[in-house]
Write a protein that holds these residues in place. Structure first.
Motif, short mmCIF file in Angstrom:
data_model
loop_
_atom_site.label_atom_id
_atom_site.label_comp_id
_atom_site.label_asym_id
_atom_site.label_seq_id
_atom_site.Cartn_x
_atom_site.Cartn_y
_atom_site.Cartn_z
N ARG A 115 -0.29 21.84 16.83
CA ARG A 115 -0.61 22.77 17.91
C ARG A 115 -1.62 22.17 18.90
O ARG A 115 -1.68 22.60 20.04
CB ARG A 115 -1.13 24.08 17.33
CG ARG A 115 -0.02 24.84 16.63
CD ARG A 115 -0.53 26.03 15.87
NE ARG A 115 0.59 26.66 15.20
CZ ARG A 115 0.84 27.95 15.22
NH1 ARG A 115 0.03 28.76 15.86
NH2 ARG A 115 1.87 28.44 14.59
N LEU A 116 -2.39 21.19 18.45
CA LEU A 116 -3.36 20.51 19.33
C LEU A 116 -2.77 19.27 20.00
O LEU A 116 -3.49 18.49 20.60
CB LEU A 116 -4.60 20.09 18.51
CG LEU A 116 -5.55 21.21 18.13
CD1 LEU A 116 -6.53 20.74 17.07
CD2 LEU A 116 -6.28 21.72 19.36
N ARG A 117 -1.46 19.10 19.94
CA ARG A 117 -0.83 17.88 20.43
C ARG A 117 -1.15 17.58 21.89
O ARG A 117 -1.26 16.42 22.27
CB ARG A 117 0.67 17.91 20.18
CG ARG A 117 1.44 18.98 20.93
CD ARG A 117 2.88 19.07 20.40
NE ARG A 117 3.61 20.16 21.03
CZ ARG A 117 3.60 21.42 20.61
NH1 ARG A 117 2.89 21.76 19.54
NH2 ARG A 117 4.31 22.36 21.23
N GLY A 118 -1.33 18.59 22.73
CA GLY A 118 -1.69 18.36 24.12
C GLY A 118 -3.07 17.73 24.24
O GLY A 118 -3.27 16.76 24.97
N SER A 119 -4.04 18.25 23.50
CA SER A 119 -5.40 17.71 23.52
C SER A 119 -5.45 16.32 22.88
O SER A 119 -6.26 15.49 23.27
CB SER A 119 -6.36 18.63 22.77
OG SER A 119 -6.46 19.86 23.43
N LEU A 120 -4.61 16.10 21.89
CA LEU A 120 -4.61 14.82 21.19
C LEU A 120 -3.75 13.78 21.89
O LEU A 120 -3.77 12.60 21.52
CB LEU A 120 -4.12 15.00 19.75
CG LEU A 120 -4.96 15.94 18.87
CD1 LEU A 120 -4.33 16.06 17.48
CD2 LEU A 120 -6.39 15.47 18.79
N GLY A 121 -2.99 14.19 22.89
CA GLY A 121 -2.16 13.24 23.62
C GLY A 121 -0.99 12.74 22.83
O GLY A 121 -0.55 11.61 22.99
N ILE A 122 -0.45 13.58 21.94
CA ILE A 122 0.71 13.19 21.14
C ILE A 122 1.79 14.24 21.30
O ILE A 122 1.81 15.22 20.59
CB ILE A 122 0.35 13.00 19.66
CG1 ILE A 122 -0.44 14.20 19.14
CG2 ILE A 122 -0.40 11.72 19.40
CD1 ILE A 122 -0.63 14.22 17.64
N GLU A 123 2.65 14.03 22.25
CA GLU A 123 3.75 14.96 22.44
C GLU A 123 4.70 14.86 21.26
O GLU A 123 4.70 13.89 20.51
CB GLU A 123 4.48 14.66 23.75
CG GLU A 123 3.71 15.10 24.95
CD GLU A 123 3.35 16.59 24.94
OE1 GLU A 123 4.22 17.43 24.64
OE2 GLU A 123 2.20 16.91 25.23
N ASP A 124 5.50 15.86 21.12
CA ASP A 124 6.44 15.92 20.01
C ASP A 124 7.37 14.71 20.08
O ASP A 124 8.01 14.46 21.08
CB ASP A 124 7.26 17.21 20.11
CG ASP A 124 7.92 17.56 18.81
OD1 ASP A 124 8.39 16.64 18.11
OD2 ASP A 124 7.95 18.75 18.48
N GLU A 125 7.40 13.93 18.99
CA GLU A 125 8.19 12.70 18.99
C GLU A 125 9.69 12.96 19.06
O GLU A 125 10.45 12.09 19.44
CB GLU A 125 7.88 11.88 17.75
CG GLU A 125 6.52 11.26 17.83
CD GLU A 125 6.27 10.27 16.71
OE1 GLU A 125 7.09 10.15 15.80
OE2 GLU A 125 5.24 9.62 16.77
N ALA A 126 10.12 14.16 18.69
CA ALA A 126 11.56 14.44 18.76
C ALA A 126 12.02 14.64 20.20
O ALA A 126 13.16 14.38 20.53
CB ALA A 126 11.89 15.69 17.93
#
Length: 192
Positions: A115-126
């Motif tokens: 859920r924090l992927r935006g802040s962590l800079g890791i978009e969904d790999e799929a």
């Protein structure tokens, strides 16, 4: 450069930004006294200084929901470390999987990091991956396309795919050399 602190609600997917603060203490106090914008939600603090730097996990008693952490103060974790942990959760390497299983990451379960992927800079790999739908009996590619949206709920994953032009779809019996650039055989979705 000074930092800005944002209260983020990770009860939403993706996390939503709540309030902005000038100090860590102000952000922590907002969570402790209860956020009128997100009552009963799982809240964390994001430190931003030119970009996300750290994420703070408030004590469980200060939040309405979320993981049952045992620390008494806000526990700060470097964004780079959280990126690594997020990748480790999805690793297929048995040693990495075992290390994650044995670790004590009570503040940072996989769903919370997702859920924090935006802040962590890791978009969904799929997302943006090319996938192929194959016949389970023959291995023949029936359709291929690019993933445009990923919905994860209740342990399931639903992909929205834009089908490629039929001329671009490989018409083979499973020869990896005939796949379009960017597609890998592990990206297959089997019909059936």
């Amino acid at each position: 450069m000074s930092s800005t602190y944002y209260v983020l609600c990770v009860s939403h997917d993706p996390a939503t930004q709540g309030t902005e603060h000038r100090t860590r203490g102000d952000a922590a106090e907002t969570i402790k006294t209860g956020s009128a914008l997100h009552p009963g939600c799982d809240l964390v603090i994001e430190e931003v200084s030119g970009g996300p730097v750290e994420i703070g996990c408030p004590p469980a008693g200060s939040r309405g929901s979320g993981p049952r952490c045992y620390h008494q103060d806000v526990r700060w974790t470097d964004v780079e470390w959280l990126r690594l942990l997020s990748r480790a959760y999805t690793s297929t390497d048995p040693k990495v999987s075992e290390a994650v299983r044995q670790g004590r990451f009570t503040c940072w379960p996989q769903e919370r990091l997702h859920r924090l992927r935006g802040s962590l800079g890791i978009e969904d790999e799929a997302r943006e991956r090319l996938v192929a739908l194959t016949d389970p009996d023959t291995g023949r590619v029936l359709a291929a396309g690019k993933v445009t949206d990923v919905d994860r709920a209740d342990g399931d994953m639903t992909l929205t795919v834009v089908q490629q032009d039929p001329l671009d779809v490989p018409r083979s019996d499973g020869d990896p050399a005939t796949l379009p650039p960017g597609m890998n055989w592990r990206d297959h979705i089997t019909a059936g």
